[in-house]
Design an enzyme around this catalytic site. Structure first.
Site, mmCIF file in Angstrom:
data_model
loop_
_atom_site.group_PDB
_atom_site.id
_atom_site.type_symbol
_atom_site.label_atom_id
_atom_site.label_comp_id
_atom_site.label_asym_id
_atom_site.label_seq_id
_atom_site.Cartn_x
_atom_site.Cartn_y
_atom_site.Cartn_z
ATOM 1 N NE ARG A 1 39.178 24.388 0.600
ATOM 2 C CZ ARG A 1 39.680 25.450 1.233
ATOM 3 N NH1 ARG A 1 38.906 26.468 1.533
ATOM 4 N NH2 ARG A 1 40.942 25.490 1.577
ATOM 5 C CE LYS B 1 42.142 33.532 5.234
ATOM 6 N NZ LYS B 1 41.435 34.807 5.079
ATOM 7 C CD GLU C 1 38.008 36.741 8.903
ATOM 8 O OE1 GLU C 1 37.583 35.640 8.511
ATOM 9 O OE2 GLU C 1 38.097 37.075 10.094
#
Ligand code: ATP
Ligand code: MG
Length: 547
Positions: free
Chosen positions: A258, A268, A30
């Site tokens: 992850r 982020k 994204e």
């Protein structure tokens, strides 16, 4: 690529004749921030799986949330992936490429009585969703007619309603034990310009609607994602079933753990906060775990890829020690970085029996034959720490009356210590053994220590930036409070040998005995700036033996 459970799934699918067009993966960021080391893991995995299986990997921007997204991020993401050494050829896509298609799919769901417009407020929707132990409650708008739904959805699109006034929801099952199946919102109203589609749309698809459909539209064979999406998979399956996607030609979703690293933030949102609130100098601050930060710091793509390979892919979340990443960096630089001499904290030494200038030969790398010339003269700098006036027995560097070897040069003896009025050592007077350099009569004479040095007249004054972890405890509730106040130490007047003159940004060196350093973007001809990449000491083996 080493075998892992994902490759095993792929092997199984290929054996069973699924995906006749071959393996096709994608990396779907994204564009709402810069990529970080966690993304590197996903990039290596997706592009790596494609490479290992003779397949393709797309780059797709999942740009469904215009309030947080920006072209700055779109550009940086491409630069970072290329820097890692991966290529999507001409397959760069955006979820926004599919906005019309996605809208049409939503209309199709409405026509099949599988979606409805809900006028409830966001709060009401949240309340009606239920909890893990209680089922949800059906919305009073759930049984609207197809015609009314179509009319309202089209008017949402036409901009008749304010943000938040209505949403489109999938009609599934408010009693499902999986909360993601309790009529998830699939479209929302947002009167916000999109970085690619401008004001064309004022309704935007939700990630969970856009993502699986984008994968399907691109004929992705293996949709690799992180574990938190496991619980979303039933909705993705429902959606593709509802829209009659061929069960034999749809993405197989495979979840992996992850990457989380000690002393490292991989959110982020938090990284953006550090940038926006000025805790760091930007997204590419060399302390940041962003790929642009690691690049500026001097980390190499090879090191990052080796690290990702080394840690492998896991099915359960775990915390990786950052020492392992540093180990990979050291390993690569040890092999590839030229060795030079730089004095970070200079102490002047006058060599009283030296006149004129001599050019000495120095090897650039212990495993290579190439050499350079380094000037040697009467005045040199050594590291302040390499001299001690009241030295303990085990101190094998320079002390009054003691001897030490200057790397690539002579053995020197300390004859006199010069101090200022306050008693601080300001200068040493030493003499060289003129026969002790390489090839000389006493070249093999043994002294205990060897130190680095630079010739004062020829040294280049440089700024050196030393880094420590930005954050002491990445898991701390208040990560701002856990920031390390000593994460950056600036040395203004380091002295570096003249061979570095004109070196381009990101040129990497080993400063003998001190660490690995890279030329920073701030560097000028007058004042080079170096970032310490990592120190010389590898702490990874220590970590391993403790475990
Ligand atoms: P954040 O939650 O910090 O915004 P994100 O996961 O939402 O990060 P995306 O841009 O959606 O960021 O991520 C793109 C891809 O990278 C996704 O497939 C995601 O699963 C993967 N990814 C993100 N963070 C990690 C990580 N720490 N380890 C491995 N893969 C990751
Ligand atoms: Mg995401």
């Amino acid at each position: 690529m080493a075998t892992n459970f994902i490759q095993n799934f792929i092997d199984e699918d290929l054996r069973n004749g699924k995906y006749p067009d071959g393996v096709h993966t994608r990396f779907p960021p994204e564009p709402n921030g810069y990529l970080h080391i966690g993304h590197a893991k996903s990039i290596c995995l997706n592009f790596g799986l494609a490479q290992a299986n003779g397949g393709l990997c797309n780059l797709r921007f999942d740009d469904t949330n215009p309030t947080k997204e920006d072209v700055e991020y779109v550009d940086s993401i491409q630069e970072d992936i290329r820097w890692l050494g991966f290529d999507w050829d001409d397959r760069m896509y955006y979820a926004s490429d599919y906005f019309q298609k996605l809208f049409d799919y939503a209309v199709e769901l409405i026509k099949r009585e599988l979606a409805y417009v809900d006028d409830s407020t966001p709060d009401q929707i949240r309340q009606m969703r239920g909890t893990l132990t209680e089922p949800g409650i059906e919305s009073p708008f759930r049984n609207r007619s197809v015609d009314e739904n179509l009319d309202l959805f089209n008017r949402m699109k036409a901009g008749e309603f304010k943000d938040g006034a209505r949403v489109l929801r999938a009609k599934i099952d408010m009693a499902s034990p999986n909360i993601n199946m309790r009529d998830p919102v699939i479209y929302r109203i947002a009167h916000v310009a999109h970085h690619r589609t401008g004001d064309q749309w004022c309704i935007y698809p939700m990630y969970d609607f856009a993502h699986p459909l984008s994968d399907a539209i691109e004929h992705i064979s293996h949709s690799v994602c992180t574990l938190e999406f496991e619980a979303h998979r039933p909705f993705y399956d429902w959606l593709l079933d509802a829209l009659d996607f061929d069960p034999n030609d749809r993405p197989r979703q495979i979840e992996f753990a992850r990457l989380d690293l000690t002393n490292t933030i991989t959110s982020k949102r938090k990284l953006r906060q550090l940038v926006e609130e000025g805790y760091v100098r930007g997204w590419d601050d060399p302390r940041m775990p962003t790929l642009s930060g690691l690049r500026r710091r001097g980390f190499t793509p090879t090191a990052i890829k080796n690290f990702c390979e080394e840690i492998g892919v896991a099915k359960a979340n775990s915390l990786v020690d950052i020492a392992m990443l540093e180990h990979a960096v050291r390993d690569d630089l040890n092999r590839n970085a030229d060795r030079i001499m730089a004095v970070l904290n200079p102490l002047k030494v006058v060599l009283t029996n030296v006149e004129g200038v001599e050019q000495l030969t120095a090897d650039n790398h212990p495993e290579r034959d190439d050499t350079r010339l380094i000037p040697f003269a009467r005045e040199i700098y050594i590291e302040r720490d390499d001299f001690m006036e009241d030295a303990p027995k085990k101190f094998f560097r320079l002390k009054p009356g003691g001897e030490v070897r200057l790397k690539h040069a002579y053995i020197i003896k300390c004859d006199e210590v010069i101090k200022d009025a306050d008693g601080n050592v300001v200068e040493l007077h030493c003499t060289i053994d003129p026969d002790s350099k390489s090839g000389g009569a006493t070249a093999d004479r043994k002294v205990k220590g060897t130190i680095h040095w630079v010739a004062a007249e020829f040294a280049i004054r440089a700024e050196v930036r030393l880094y420590d972890y930005l954050i002491k405890d990445a898991a701390a509730d208040d990560f701002i409070a856990s920031l390390n106040p000593d994460s950056l130490i600036v040395i203004e007047n380091a002295m570096v040998e003249p061979s570095v003159k004109g070196a381009a940004p990101l040129t990497r060196y080993q400063f003998l005995r001190t660490g690995y350093f890279a030329v920073d973007y701030d560097s000028t001809d007058d004042k080079p700036v170096f970032n310490r990449i990592v120190g010389l000491k590898d702490t990874w083996s220590k970590v391993q033996s403790k475990n």
